[in-house]
Design a protein around this motif. Structure first.
Motif, PDB file in Angstrom:
ATOM      1  N   GLU A   1      -1.565 -19.272  -7.417  1.00 55.26           N
ATOM      2  CA  GLU A   1      -2.691 -19.585  -6.278  1.00 55.26           C
ATOM      3  C   GLU A   1      -2.335 -21.248  -5.400  1.00 55.26           C
TER       4      GLU A   1
ATOM      5  N   ILE B   1       2.352 -25.562 -13.231  1.00 56.74           N
ATOM      6  CA  ILE B   1       2.293 -25.685 -11.816  1.00 56.74           C
ATOM      7  C   ILE B   1       3.557 -26.100 -10.640  1.00 56.74           C
TER       8      ILE B   1
ATOM      9  N   LYS C   1      -1.578 -15.200 -18.216  1.00 59.24           N
ATOM     10  CA  LYS C   1      -2.510 -14.428 -18.810  1.00 59.24           C
ATOM     11  C   LYS C   1      -1.330 -13.254 -19.029  1.00 59.24           C
TER      12      LYS C   1
ATOM     13  N   LYS D   1      -0.465 -23.720  -8.244  1.00 61.21           N
ATOM     14  CA  LYS D   1      -0.723 -23.183  -9.868  1.00 61.21           C
ATOM     15  C   LYS D   1      -0.790 -22.147 -10.249  1.00 61.21           C
TER      16      LYS D   1
ATOM     17  N   ASN E   1      -1.954 -17.452 -23.421  1.00 58.54           N
ATOM     18  CA  ASN E   1      -2.225 -18.232 -21.590  1.00 58.54           C
ATOM     19  C   ASN E   1      -1.714 -20.033 -21.515  1.00 58.54           C
ATOM     20  N   ARG E   2      -1.253 -19.676 -20.327  1.00 63.05           N
ATOM     21  CA  ARG E   2      -0.168 -20.752 -20.429  1.00 63.05           C
ATOM     22  C   ARG E   2      -0.821 -21.007 -18.476  1.00 63.05           C
ATOM     23  N   ASN E   3      -0.908 -22.422 -17.771  1.00 67.99           N
ATOM     24  CA  ASN E   3      -1.377 -23.441 -16.340  1.00 67.99           C
ATOM     25  C   ASN E   3       0.701 -23.557 -16.676  1.00 67.99           C
TER      26      ASN E   3
ATOM     27  N   PHE F   1      -0.709 -19.684 -12.920  1.00 68.74           N
ATOM     28  CA  PHE F   1      -1.911 -19.465 -14.263  1.00 68.74           C
ATOM     29  C   PHE F   1      -1.535 -17.414 -14.986  1.00 68.74           C
TER      30      PHE F   1
ATOM     31  N   LEU G   1     -10.600 -15.900 -15.915  1.00 74.75           N
ATOM     32  CA  LEU G   1      -9.552 -16.214 -17.112  1.00 74.75           C
ATOM     33  C   LEU G   1     -10.153 -15.897 -18.123  1.00 74.75           C
TER      34      LEU G   1
END
Length: 239
Positions: free
Chosen positions: A208, A233, A220, A216, A229-231, A218, A186
């Motif tokens: 993931e 769910i 990039k 999850k 970048n972002r997360n 992510f 990351l």
């Protein structure tokens, strides 16, 4: 496939409506050819150029379903979106017709406001290819090319009209770079992973799968010389 389409949708939205990119040249429509005849004065020719220019612009940046809606916009509304126009040149075309060529520059902020009010997203990527590598992490196993549903199925079925997704072919060097830096991936410059494509638009997606109900994700990315970048769910991930 439902979750794959959802991720594709997220990526398309991610690159729209000024959140990532902004290139004023996107709103310039140049060399719009208008035929000049005895009944055409300068205002008539300019108005024709604006109409043709607007149609070219929305065809460039909107999805087909949204293009149809905005193609019906009244001319007085279209004219309000013009920042300025200029005559590029006048001459004779291959049909031996007298023509004028116009450059029409549309107001980025007014267009953005209009699209936002109507809930329409537009693409402001001039070079709309995206080199992308989805990685599936499941049961503590990192699946880059093999046993990776997302890599195998990324370009199957629905495709974005705004972005061309390009998946790199299996490459031992990319595998080695990812495995070597995975614990700190990351924080790694994505261009060091995709050295062969370092000047391109890039995206690395870590998916993931935690349990039977969610995952999850992510994102990039390196787009137009910007790192974003972002997360995310996602619930009910079915593979």
């Amino acid at each position: 496939m439902k979750n794959l389409r959802y991720i594709l949708f997220i990526l398309v939205i991610f690159f729209k409506t000024g959140n990532v990119l902004s290139d004023n040249n996107l709103f310039n429509v140049n060399n719009i050819e208008v035929v000049k005849n005895s009944s055409s004065n300068n205002d008539i020719l300019a108005n024709k150029a604006i109409k043709k220019g607007f149609k070219k612009l929305i065809n460039r940046i909107l999805l087909k379903k949204d293009f149809e809606e905005f193609n019906k916009l009244k001319f007085n509304e279209i004219k309000e979106l013009v920042l300025y126009y200029q005559i590029a040149k006048e001459g004779i075309n291959e049909k031996n017709e007298t023509v004028k060529k116009y450059n029409v520059i549309f107001d980025k902020e007014k267009l953005h406001t209009l699209f936002h009010k109507k809930g329409i997203a537009y693409s402001d990527i001039l070079k709309n290819d995206l080199f992308i590598l989805p990685i599936l992490i499941e049961n503590n196993e990192v699946n880059i090319y093999s046993k990776n549903f997302f890599y195998d199925n990324w370009n199957v079925g629905d495709k974005s009209e705004l972005i061309e997704f390009i998946l790199p072919q299996e490459n031992i060097e990319i595998i080695q770079r990812i495995n070597l830096d995975f614990n700190s991936i990351l924080d790694v410059d994505i261009r060091t992973i995709f050295e062969e494509y370092s000047k391109k638009n890039l995206a690395l997606i870590l998916i993931e799968k935690n349990n039977q109900s969610d995952a999850k994700i992510f994102l990039k990315t390196y787009i137009s010389q910007k790192n974003i970048n972002r997360n995310i769910i996602i619930k009910r991930l079915d593979l």
